[in-house]
Design a protein around this motif. Structure first.
Motif, mmCIF file in Angstrom:
data_model
loop_
_atom_site.group_PDB
_atom_site.id
_atom_site.type_symbol
_atom_site.label_atom_id
_atom_site.label_comp_id
_atom_site.label_asym_id
_atom_site.label_seq_id
_atom_site.Cartn_x
_atom_site.Cartn_y
_atom_site.Cartn_z
ATOM 1 N N GLN A 96 7.643 -31.443 -24.582
ATOM 2 C CA GLN A 96 8.639 -31.454 -23.303
ATOM 3 C C GLN A 96 8.606 -32.850 -22.783
ATOM 4 O O GLN A 96 9.734 -33.476 -22.187
ATOM 5 C CB GLN A 96 8.129 -30.400 -22.363
ATOM 6 C CG GLN A 96 8.362 -29.030 -22.673
ATOM 7 C CD GLN A 96 7.818 -27.964 -21.818
ATOM 8 O OE1 GLN A 96 7.284 -28.414 -20.802
ATOM 9 N NE2 GLN A 96 8.239 -26.697 -22.081
ATOM 10 N N VAL A 97 7.423 -33.335 -22.544
ATOM 11 C CA VAL A 97 7.608 -34.616 -21.998
ATOM 12 C C VAL A 97 8.236 -35.688 -22.919
ATOM 13 O O VAL A 97 8.993 -36.696 -22.308
ATOM 14 C CB VAL A 97 5.882 -35.156 -21.819
ATOM 15 C CG1 VAL A 97 6.002 -36.781 -21.399
ATOM 16 C CG2 VAL A 97 5.179 -34.442 -20.849
ATOM 17 N N ASP A 98 8.052 -35.698 -24.159
ATOM 18 C CA ASP A 98 8.762 -36.472 -25.150
ATOM 19 C C ASP A 98 10.199 -36.281 -25.094
ATOM 20 O O ASP A 98 11.048 -37.251 -25.167
ATOM 21 C CB ASP A 98 8.481 -36.176 -26.783
ATOM 22 C CG ASP A 98 8.912 -37.020 -27.737
ATOM 23 O OD1 ASP A 98 8.669 -38.333 -27.661
ATOM 24 O OD2 ASP A 98 9.775 -36.754 -28.298
ATOM 25 N N ARG A 99 10.873 -35.139 -24.972
ATOM 26 C CA ARG A 99 12.174 -34.835 -24.745
ATOM 27 C C ARG A 99 12.676 -35.585 -23.329
ATOM 28 O O ARG A 99 13.627 -36.015 -23.367
ATOM 29 C CB ARG A 99 12.565 -33.423 -24.701
ATOM 30 C CG ARG A 99 12.328 -32.848 -26.294
ATOM 31 C CD ARG A 99 12.899 -31.341 -26.476
ATOM 32 N NE ARG A 99 12.088 -30.519 -25.480
ATOM 33 C CZ ARG A 99 11.180 -29.801 -26.004
ATOM 34 N NH1 ARG A 99 10.665 -30.210 -27.121
ATOM 35 N NH2 ARG A 99 10.521 -29.062 -24.912
ATOM 36 N N TYR A 100 11.686 -35.264 -22.222
ATOM 37 C CA TYR A 100 12.149 -35.736 -20.983
ATOM 38 C C TYR A 100 12.078 -37.293 -20.988
ATOM 39 O O TYR A 100 13.135 -37.874 -20.414
ATOM 40 C CB TYR A 100 11.160 -35.306 -20.152
ATOM 41 C CG TYR A 100 11.399 -35.831 -18.532
ATOM 42 C CD1 TYR A 100 12.296 -35.294 -17.913
ATOM 43 C CD2 TYR A 100 10.769 -36.784 -18.010
ATOM 44 C CE1 TYR A 100 12.813 -35.839 -16.470
ATOM 45 C CE2 TYR A 100 10.939 -37.358 -16.981
ATOM 46 C CZ TYR A 100 11.809 -37.190 -16.041
ATOM 47 O OH TYR A 100 12.023 -37.345 -14.993
ATOM 48 N N VAL A 101 11.276 -37.943 -21.783
ATOM 49 C CA VAL A 101 11.185 -39.420 -21.811
ATOM 50 C C VAL A 101 12.393 -39.854 -22.553
ATOM 51 O O VAL A 101 12.960 -41.091 -22.204
ATOM 52 C CB VAL A 101 9.957 -39.805 -22.632
ATOM 53 C CG1 VAL A 101 9.929 -41.547 -22.885
ATOM 54 C CG2 VAL A 101 8.560 -39.454 -21.347
ATOM 55 N N ARG A 102 12.656 -39.234 -23.657
ATOM 56 C CA ARG A 102 13.998 -39.355 -24.379
ATOM 57 C C ARG A 102 15.209 -39.423 -23.561
ATOM 58 O O ARG A 102 15.988 -40.425 -23.431
ATOM 59 C CB ARG A 102 13.941 -38.539 -25.775
ATOM 60 C CG ARG A 102 13.233 -38.786 -26.775
ATOM 61 C CD ARG A 102 13.261 -38.064 -27.891
ATOM 62 N NE ARG A 102 12.190 -38.164 -28.967
ATOM 63 C CZ ARG A 102 12.089 -39.043 -29.927
ATOM 64 N NH1 ARG A 102 13.209 -40.014 -29.847
ATOM 65 N NH2 ARG A 102 11.139 -39.242 -30.984
ATOM 66 N N SER A 103 15.471 -38.291 -22.703
ATOM 67 C CA SER A 103 16.387 -38.349 -21.803
ATOM 68 C C SER A 103 16.481 -39.215 -20.806
ATOM 69 O O SER A 103 17.738 -39.688 -20.542
ATOM 70 C CB SER A 103 16.353 -36.843 -21.208
ATOM 71 O OG SER A 103 17.519 -36.611 -20.172
ATOM 72 N N LEU A 104 15.093 -39.362 -20.298
ATOM 73 C CA LEU A 104 15.231 -40.531 -19.475
ATOM 74 C C LEU A 104 15.503 -41.997 -19.911
ATOM 75 O O LEU A 104 16.293 -42.752 -19.144
ATOM 76 C CB LEU A 104 13.919 -40.519 -18.779
ATOM 77 C CG LEU A 104 13.491 -41.577 -17.496
ATOM 78 C CD1 LEU A 104 14.392 -41.096 -16.326
ATOM 79 C CD2 LEU A 104 12.038 -41.717 -17.035
ATOM 80 N N ASP A 105 15.032 -42.129 -21.046
ATOM 81 C CA ASP A 105 15.450 -43.497 -21.599
ATOM 82 C C ASP A 105 16.969 -43.441 -21.855
ATOM 83 O O ASP A 105 17.743 -44.545 -21.738
ATOM 84 C CB ASP A 105 14.635 -43.613 -23.258
ATOM 85 C CG ASP A 105 13.431 -43.713 -23.104
ATOM 86 O OD1 ASP A 105 12.866 -44.252 -21.775
ATOM 87 O OD2 ASP A 105 12.548 -43.382 -23.697
ATOM 88 N N ALA A 106 17.597 -42.440 -22.210
ATOM 89 C CA ALA A 106 19.197 -42.568 -22.553
ATOM 90 C C ALA A 106 19.801 -42.798 -21.013
ATOM 91 O O ALA A 106 20.754 -43.453 -21.002
ATOM 92 C CB ALA A 106 19.679 -41.272 -22.958
ATOM 93 N N LYS A 107 19.256 -41.982 -19.845
ATOM 94 C CA LYS A 107 19.882 -42.454 -18.871
ATOM 95 C C LYS A 107 19.740 -43.808 -18.322
ATOM 96 O O LYS A 107 20.543 -44.452 -17.567
ATOM 97 C CB LYS A 107 19.312 -41.559 -17.501
ATOM 98 C CG LYS A 107 19.450 -39.865 -17.808
ATOM 99 C CD LYS A 107 19.060 -38.989 -16.983
ATOM 100 C CE LYS A 107 19.376 -37.558 -17.063
ATOM 101 N NZ LYS A 107 18.778 -36.745 -16.153
#
Length: 415
Positions: A96-107
């Motif tokens: 979940q953290v990895d997905r959140y970090v990927r989403s945060l990186d995209a944002k």
């Protein structure tokens, strides 16, 4: 696998023993001559059996080590399985953290793109602003443009004070006998201190017919030169201070010019002062910082240096005086109207008294007429009946009550 190796080693040992027995039997049958050879073979067989026994021991040791390694591997596998089971929730959370970090990186990437676009727009705006500022600075170096800007600022301050044109102030109004300052006679008046008959930028009207002349001045040449040098630039600090000193000298020069023009001499009811308006707070503050004695010198000469804030306060004070004067004028008008009302009321009372006397005389005359009618006229009228001629019936005059016949006397103390 370990059991098969041990079983193989046992078979090998039995085969070796059988071979030795067969050899010994063969040797015995051959006789004494082959004893030595048989003994040699037996020794060789024993050596081979010893070697086989040693190999068996080595194989058993290896088997024991392999079993220990297998047990350790099994225990390690169980520990790793338990560890994996324990780490499973953490792995889920890490996912979940990895997905959140990927989403945060995209944002962040999107925001960085927007920031980059905004910075590009800001850079473009900065270039345009620099160009506009340069144009404005060039315009402010033009004396005509500076003068027009100062007059516009002056009018805005006056309007902000709530004053009305041609009622509270006039613009560019020359006094009687205006003489151009460029002529010889005008120069002579300025030097002699006589009325200059000049044309101030604005005249503020005061109650009682007084005026305050206001002249707008925009000394910005040296000031702009000083502002181009940063206060943190220590290497050019002396040069900046020199420009500010020149700016203060320019302001003092404008004070001297207004003193020579002698605007108050043009107006009889003037409070003998001239307002010098500087359209920027910084222009006045920098001049006073560079020349601390400038304000005292100007006030001593009858010139008041003002900025938009101080001029607004002065004009608001004048507006308050006008309001007080207007209230006083209205009060005086009310008093005059009251006096006129008292005078007219006195005349009205006199007329009313005359009317009462006339009414009283009319009532007396009416009563006398009625008495004459009844005692004199009607006696003669009745003789027509005795002559046999019927007289025309007469209509009785209206009766006047005693209340109507009596004139009311005045009882109020004012009468």
């Amino acid at each position: 696998m370990n059991i098969s190796v041990g079983f193989l080693m046992v078979i090998i040992a039995l085969a070796l023993a059988c071979g030795a027995a067969v050899g010994w039997a063969f040797a015995a049958s051959r006789g004494r001559a082959g004893v030595d050879a048989a003994r040699a073979e037996a020794d060789s067989a024993r050596a081979a059996a010893q070697a086989s026994r040693e190999q068996l021991l080595v194989a058993q040791g290896q088997q024991a080590r392999l079993e220990d390694d297998f047990e350790r591997l099994a225990e390690k596998s169980q520990e790793e399985s338990a560890l994996l089971a324990a780490l499973s929730p953490i792995a889920h959370q890490l996912g979940q953290v990895d997905r959140y970090v990927r989403s945060l990186d995209a944002k962040n990437a999107e925001q960085f793109a927007r920031i980059g676009q905004q910075l590009a727009n800001d850079a473009k705006t900065t270039v345009q602003l620099a160009s506009t500022t340069q144009s404005l600075a060039s315009a402010m170096r033009n004396s005509s443009a500076r003068g027009a800007w100062g007059e516009v600022q002056l009018r805005r301050v006056v309007e902000a004070a709530g004053m009305l044109a041609h009622m509270d102030f006039d613009e560019q109004k020359a006094s009687a006998g205006f003489v151009d300052s460029g002529s010889a006679s005008g120069a002579g008046n300025a030097v002699s201190g006589a009325p200059s008959k000049g044309r101030p930028d604005m005249l503020i009207h005061l109650p009682g017919g007084g005026q305050i002349p206001i002249d707008s001045k925009v000394p910005m040449g040296a000031y702009l030169e000083a502002m181009e040098i940063s206060p943190s630039d220590l290497e050019r600090a002396k040069e900046r201070a020199g420009h500010l000193t020149d700016h203060a000298k320019a302001v003092r020069s404008h004070v001297n010019t207004l003193v020579k023009r002698n605007y108050p001499g043009d107006f009889a009811n003037s409070p003998q002062l001239t307002v010098m308006f500087l359209p920027s707070e910084a222009l006045l503050s920098q001049a006073l910082d560079s020349d601390p004695g400038l304000l005292e010198y100007a006030l001593g000469q009858g010139v008041i240096p003002t900025s938009p804030a101080s001029l607004l306060a002065l004009l608001r004070s004048v507006a308050a005086v006008w309001r007080s004067e207007s209230a006083s004028a209205e009060a005086a008008e009310i008093v005059a109207v009251g006096r006129e009302l008292v005078d007219r009321l006195s005349v009205f009372v006199d007329h009313l008294a005359k009317l009462g006397k006339s009414l009283q005389g009319s009532v007396k005359a009416y009563n006398s007429a009625m008495a004459s009618l009844e005692s004199r006229v009607l006696v003669s009228y009745r003789k027509f009946d005795s002559l046999g001629e019927k007289a025309k019936a007469l209509q009785a005059p209206p009766q006047i009550s005693s209340e109507a016949a009596q004139i009311r006397e005045a009882t109020a103390p004012e009468l």
